[in-house]
Design a protein around this motif. Structure first.
Motif, PDB file in Angstrom:
ATOM      1  N   LEU A 265       2.913  -3.364  16.008  1.00  0.00           N
ATOM      2  CA  LEU A 265       2.361  -4.619  15.534  1.00  0.00           C
ATOM      3  C   LEU A 265       3.451  -5.685  15.552  1.00  0.00           C
ATOM      4  N   THR A 266       3.046  -6.940  15.742  1.00  0.00           N
ATOM      5  CA  THR A 266       4.023  -8.030  15.826  1.00  0.00           C
ATOM      6  C   THR A 266       3.610  -9.175  14.902  1.00  0.00           C
ATOM      7  N   ASP A 267       4.377 -10.243  14.941  1.00  0.00           N
ATOM      8  CA  ASP A 267       4.039 -11.402  14.128  1.00  0.00           C
ATOM      9  C   ASP A 267       2.759 -12.084  14.602  1.00  0.00           C
ATOM     10  N   LYS A 268       2.239 -11.682  15.747  1.00  0.00           N
ATOM     11  CA  LYS A 268       0.945 -12.177  16.224  1.00  0.00           C
ATOM     12  C   LYS A 268      -0.215 -11.308  15.730  1.00  0.00           C
ATOM     13  N   SER A 269       0.091 -10.144  15.179  1.00  0.00           N
ATOM     14  CA  SER A 269      -0.940  -9.254  14.655  1.00  0.00           C
ATOM     15  C   SER A 269      -1.415  -9.744  13.296  1.00  0.00           C
ATOM     16  N   LYS A 270      -2.580  -9.272  12.877  1.00  0.00           N
ATOM     17  CA  LYS A 270      -3.065  -9.619  11.544  1.00  0.00           C
ATOM     18  C   LYS A 270      -2.200  -8.921  10.501  1.00  0.00           C
ATOM     19  N   PRO A 271      -1.867  -9.600   9.399  1.00  0.00           N
ATOM     20  CA  PRO A 271      -1.011  -8.999   8.372  1.00  0.00           C
ATOM     21  C   PRO A 271      -1.587  -7.686   7.850  1.00  0.00           C
ATOM     22  N   VAL A 272      -0.695  -6.754   7.560  1.00  0.00           N
ATOM     23  CA  VAL A 272      -1.119  -5.451   7.059  1.00  0.00           C
ATOM     24  C   VAL A 272      -1.285  -5.502   5.544  1.00  0.00           C
ATOM     25  N   SER A 273      -2.144  -4.637   5.037  1.00  0.00           N
ATOM     26  CA  SER A 273      -2.275  -4.445   3.589  1.00  0.00           C
ATOM     27  C   SER A 273      -2.554  -2.976   3.333  1.00  0.00           C
ATOM     28  N   ILE A 274      -1.600  -2.310   2.672  1.00  0.00           N
ATOM     29  CA  ILE A 274      -1.662  -0.868   2.434  1.00  0.00           C
ATOM     30  C   ILE A 274      -1.277  -0.620   0.983  1.00  0.00           C
ATOM     31  N   ASN A 275      -2.036   0.249   0.299  1.00  0.00           N
ATOM     32  CA  ASN A 275      -1.761   0.538  -1.100  1.00  0.00           C
ATOM     33  C   ASN A 275      -1.787   2.045  -1.358  1.00  0.00           C
ATOM     34  N   PHE A 276      -0.752   2.523  -2.024  1.00  0.00           N
ATOM     35  CA  PHE A 276      -0.698   3.905  -2.496  1.00  0.00           C
ATOM     36  C   PHE A 276      -0.673   3.874  -4.022  1.00  0.00           C
ATOM     37  N   THR A 277      -1.566   4.607  -4.654  1.00  0.00           N
ATOM     38  CA  THR A 277      -1.659   4.611  -6.106  1.00  0.00           C
ATOM     39  C   THR A 277      -1.787   6.045  -6.610  1.00  0.00           C
ATOM     40  N   ASN A 278      -0.956   6.397  -7.601  1.00  0.00           N
ATOM     41  CA  ASN A 278      -1.031   7.716  -8.233  1.00  0.00           C
ATOM     42  C   ASN A 278      -0.925   8.854  -7.206  1.00  0.00           C
ATOM     43  N   CYS A 279       0.022   8.735  -6.306  1.00  0.00           N
ATOM     44  CA  CYS A 279       0.209   9.746  -5.262  1.00  0.00           C
ATOM     45  C   CYS A 279       1.433  10.617  -5.550  1.00  0.00           C
ATOM     46  N   TYR A 280       1.462  11.785  -4.916  1.00  0.00           N
ATOM     47  CA  TYR A 280       2.474  12.809  -5.185  1.00  0.00           C
ATOM     48  C   TYR A 280       3.060  13.285  -3.863  1.00  0.00           C
ATOM     49  N   LEU A 281       4.383  13.371  -3.802  1.00  0.00           N
ATOM     50  CA  LEU A 281       5.068  13.890  -2.621  1.00  0.00           C
ATOM     51  C   LEU A 281       6.046  14.975  -3.039  1.00  0.00           C
ATOM     52  N   SER A 282       6.175  16.015  -2.212  1.00  0.00           N
ATOM     53  CA  SER A 282       7.114  17.082  -2.539  1.00  0.00           C
ATOM     54  C   SER A 282       7.479  17.880  -1.294  1.00  0.00           C
TER      55      SER A 282
END
Length: 441
Positions: A265-282
């Motif tokens: 994606l570049t500055d010509k692409s539509k802005p991204v919006s991503i949300n992580f909530t209450n997630c777990y990594l291990s």
């Protein structure tokens, strides 16, 4: 079908009698949107079209093509199927009975793009798992990386719930656009276990309005990247808009738990919006994987990156041989915020393993500055002798600075060597690098 039309007319009449004009149209359209997911009657059992222990693909195809509500019912053995591809389906509810196993027929997936179930240009599709298992034969697929468990291309209004997807020759779940439909839209995934897949637990290439809840992405291994989640658009016109993960876990994958591979994606692409909530990594990433070692990878185009926002909220990382974050993202790219993050027992592999590692976007061309991160109420506990931050430039001086990194971090480490380590970079170039920390021994 006449029954459905009559019911909709009755609902509309009732709404117009009961509710004021200001909301009655809105309520009706909400019902109209949800109606395809409501099954009328008991549905049709696929076994009524025949159950063949050799290959049940013809029965499943016919049942789905000719009915609105389809039940894949429990039989005395597994449902073996050749590759299933559905194009242009609309208004279908597919229900698996308890304990059903839908298995890829051994030897039938000869093309590297054969998927267990592929949906192309489909609308209003509900898949209700009831704990069913959809599984392939990963050890059989020596070549390729595209034999997905479930693939959605150019689809809209899809609901997927309560399934285990395992042992695919590619991704457990794959979401992308298709031809003139540049992205899939309104995808809801709930209570899915994606395990032992070859390439990723889930890949999102181009999508808008995605909600993934209460799901597990684990034990990905077989071909690179081997992540739990990989958000990785292929081209500038792809979109990543309103993509949400809530109460999900990413564990024991051969690469990182979460990869944001937004380089195309570049500055010509539509802005991204991503949300992580209450997630777990291990315990993500294995030393056998040659990609960067961290629980979370954040990347973008090094010169003309996409704008937007990514947030990590109420995240727990519990145990890792490696660091927390690796990034080569310029500060002018999308901003990443970490809010209420707790990471414990990380950097286990060796001393000199930094918690956050930021590397020059390009070693040979002038690039940067690095940055665009905020840390709010972040807590990290680790014991190895290392720095917290590492900022790596290049001997050619191509890193143009570090910019816009702010926040406060509480660190619990009796052996902390230093807070920030600079490698082949002059920190006098820093701008708005305002991260404070509290050290607890």
């Amino acid at each position: 079908m006449r029954l459905k039309v009559d019911i909709l007319r009755s609902m509309k009449k009732l709404l117009y009698e009961v509710f004021p004009t200001s909301i009655k149209n809105l309520l009706f359209y909400i019902i109209l949107f949800l109606f395809p997911y409501v099954s009328i009657g008991q549905g049709v059992k696929v076994s009524s079209y025949g159950f063949n222990t050799t290959d049940t693909k013809p029965s499943i195809y016919k049942a789905i093509r000719t009915n609105d509500t389809i039940i894949i019912d429990k039989q005395h053995s597994e449902w073996l199927v050749s590759p299933l591809t559905f194009r242009g389906l609309e208004n279908k509810t597919i229900i698996f009975e308890n304990d059903v196993v839908l298995r890829a027929k051994p030897g039938a997936y000869t093309s590297t793009s054969d998927c267990l179930m592929k949906f192309v240009d489909c609308k209003n599709i509900a898949i209700i798992g009831n704990g069913a298992l959809l599984t392939m034969n990963k050890e059989e697929y020596i070549d390729g990386e595209w034999r997905m468990g479930l693939s959605f291309m150019g689809c809209s209004n899809v609901s997927l719930s309560n399934l285990t997807i395992s042992s695919s020759g590619g991704d457990g779940i794959y979401i992308d656009g298709y031809k003139e439909m540049l992205y899939s839209e309104n995808i809801r995934i709930d209570s899915i276990i994606s395990t032992n897949n070859k390439r990723q637990g889930i890949s999102i290439i181009s999508a808008k309005d995605v909600w993934v809840k209460n799901s597990v992405f684990t034990k990905t291994k077989g071909t690179l990247p081997e992540a739990g989640l990989d958000i990785e658009p292929d081209k500038e016109t792809d979109v990543i808009i309103n993509v949400n993960f809530d109460h999900c876990s990413f564990t024991n994958n051969n690469h990182s738990g979460i990869v944001l591979g937004l380089d195309n994606l570049t500055d010509k692409s539509k802005p991204v919006s991503i949300n992580f909530t209450n997630c777990y990594l291990s315990m993500n990433h294995d030393i056998s994987n040659r990609y960067p070692k961290a629980e979370i990878i954040v990347s973008s185009n090094p010169f003309n990156p996409v704008k937007g926002k990514v947030s990590f909220n109420n995240i727990i990382v519990d145990g890792s041989k490696w660091g927390l974050i690796y990034s080569r993202k310029p500060s002018k790219a999308y901003h990443v915020s970490f809010n209420n993050l707790s990471a414990r027992n990380i950097c286990q592999q060796e001393d000199d393993m930094s918690v956050i590692y930021l590397e020059v976007p390009d070693y040979f061309k002038s690039s940067g500055p690095l940055g665009g991160f905020s840390f709010n109420n972040t807590y990290v506990k680790f014991d190895t002798k290392s720095s917290f931050f590492t900022i790596r430039g290049s001997s050619m001086g191509t890193l143009n600075g570090v910019k816009n990194i702010k926040g406060h971090i509480t660190i619990e480490n009796p052996n902390l060597k230093e807070f920030i380590e600079y490698i082949k970079y002059n920190p006098n170039k820093n701008v708005d690098f305002e991260v404070n920390y509290t050290l607890k021994n």
